[in-house]
Every structure is written in C-alpha cells, then in structure tokens.
Scaffold this motif. Structure first.
Motif, PDB file in Angstrom:
ATOM      1  N   LEU A  18      43.829  40.849  53.202  1.00 33.25           N
ATOM      2  CA  LEU A  18      42.763  41.245  53.921  1.00 33.25           C
ATOM      3  C   LEU A  18      41.907  40.226  53.461  1.00 33.25           C
ATOM      4  O   LEU A  18      41.607  39.378  53.232  1.00 33.25           O
ATOM      5  CB  LEU A  18      41.882  42.466  52.686  1.00 33.25           C
ATOM      6  CG  LEU A  18      42.682  43.857  52.765  1.00 33.25           C
ATOM      7  CD1 LEU A  18      41.797  44.493  51.654  1.00 33.25           C
ATOM      8  CD2 LEU A  18      42.717  44.696  53.722  1.00 33.25           C
ATOM      9  N   ARG A  19      40.202  40.136  54.671  1.00 32.22           N
ATOM     10  CA  ARG A  19      39.762  39.568  54.822  1.00 32.22           C
ATOM     11  C   ARG A  19      38.447  40.434  53.961  1.00 32.22           C
ATOM     12  O   ARG A  19      37.570  41.180  54.837  1.00 32.22           O
ATOM     13  CB  ARG A  19      39.312  38.686  56.053  1.00 32.22           C
ATOM     14  CG  ARG A  19      38.123  37.896  55.719  1.00 32.22           C
ATOM     15  CD  ARG A  19      38.543  36.953  56.961  1.00 32.22           C
ATOM     16  NE  ARG A  19      37.652  37.369  57.538  1.00 32.22           N
ATOM     17  CZ  ARG A  19      36.776  37.046  59.118  1.00 32.22           C
ATOM     18  NH1 ARG A  19      36.571  35.536  59.453  1.00 32.22           N
ATOM     19  NH2 ARG A  19      35.839  37.730  59.501  1.00 32.22           N
ATOM     20  N   LEU A  20      37.352  40.006  52.949  1.00 28.06           N
ATOM     21  CA  LEU A  20      36.486  40.184  52.709  1.00 28.06           C
ATOM     22  C   LEU A  20      35.351  39.530  53.355  1.00 28.06           C
ATOM     23  O   LEU A  20      35.393  37.984  53.245  1.00 28.06           O
ATOM     24  CB  LEU A  20      35.926  40.687  51.447  1.00 28.06           C
ATOM     25  CG  LEU A  20      37.328  41.235  50.712  1.00 28.06           C
ATOM     26  CD1 LEU A  20      36.875  40.931  48.842  1.00 28.06           C
ATOM     27  CD2 LEU A  20      37.620  42.599  51.089  1.00 28.06           C
ATOM     28  N   SER A  21      34.436  40.289  53.771  1.00 24.86           N
ATOM     29  CA  SER A  21      32.875  39.664  54.262  1.00 24.86           C
ATOM     30  C   SER A  21      31.361  40.263  52.921  1.00 24.86           C
ATOM     31  O   SER A  21      31.760  41.372  53.292  1.00 24.86           O
ATOM     32  CB  SER A  21      32.683  40.487  55.861  1.00 24.86           C
ATOM     33  OG  SER A  21      33.771  39.679  56.687  1.00 24.86           O
ATOM     34  N   CYS A  22      30.801  39.057  53.251  1.00 24.58           N
ATOM     35  CA  CYS A  22      29.416  39.635  52.479  1.00 24.58           C
ATOM     36  C   CYS A  22      28.145  38.565  53.419  1.00 24.58           C
ATOM     37  O   CYS A  22      28.105  37.560  53.372  1.00 24.58           O
ATOM     38  CB  CYS A  22      29.438  38.430  50.944  1.00 24.58           C
ATOM     39  SG  CYS A  22      27.567  38.626  49.925  1.00 24.58           S
TER      40      CYS A  22
END
Length: 128
Positions: A18-22
């Motif tokens: 998964l790739r989380l973004s902020c």
C-alpha cells in the motif's frame, strides 16, 4: 488552517503493498520533520518513519526497515509511506505528523503529545 490529510489506507493481504499519502497545507513546512506513526488496538502509538522536509534525510523503525519507505514531493506538499511485504502485525491506524524544527531522532522519540500537528489517521488492515 494547518492541516495534514492522510489517504491510501485499506485492506490488503499479507505480502501485499500500500502507499499512504499525507497532504500538508496551511503553511510552509520547510523547517519541519514529517513522519508517520501507527496505533494498533489496545497499544500505544508507535513511531514508524520520518523525513526531513528540507534535506530528504530519513529514519525508520527497526520493525519496518527494508519494507517501508518514506518520501516527499515538495511540489505537491505531500509525504508518502510506501509499505511493501505487509504483515498482519502492521495492522493499525496510521497517522501523519509534523514537528517544527525537530531532528529526525527527536521525531522518532518524542512523545505523541509533543508533536505539533497530527492528521486524522487512515486505517490499514493486513489479513493473513
């Protein structure tokens, strides 16, 4: 208004990615250390990884080294957490954090209450 907005969480099988973004807004974050922490049910919030907004230097917890990578896109004012080889024990709510003037070591060890800004969190669930 200063805001950190996380996205990218979800349900994934063990071994997946998964790739989380902020997405950061409301001010210039050049003097900030940005990081990710996580909190599993019944457990304390724990540090995962951090990055210097200016230099791009990074630090990560031993539990995620070699699997998770933190990065930032200055043009988009966004910090990412790429998570590979996910394990069921990675299941948690993942929070983005920002600490003004902090070193990476400080970011990794500061109590959650000392962090300047937290995002609302995004759930990551890894099934076995």
């Amino acid at each position: 208004q200063v805001q950190l907005v996380e996205s990218g969480g979800g349900l994934v099988q063990a071994g997946g990615s998964l790739r989380l973004s902020c997405a950061a807004s409301g001010r210039t974050f050049g003097n900030y250390a940005m990081g990710w922490s996580r909190q599993a049910p019944g457990k304390e919030r724990e540090f995962v990884a951090a990055i210097s907004w200016n230099s791009g230097s990074t630090i990560s917890a031993d539990s995620v080294k070699g699997r998770f990578t933190i990065s930032r896109d200055n043009a988009k004012n966004t910090v990412y957490l790429k998570m590979n080889s996910l394990k069921p024990e990675d299941t948690a709510v993942y929070y983005c954090a920002a600490a003004e003037g902090a070193t990476l070591i400080t970011m990794a060890t500061m109590p959650p209450g000392d962090v300047d800004i937290w995002g609302q969190g995004t759930q990551v669930t890894v099934s076995s």
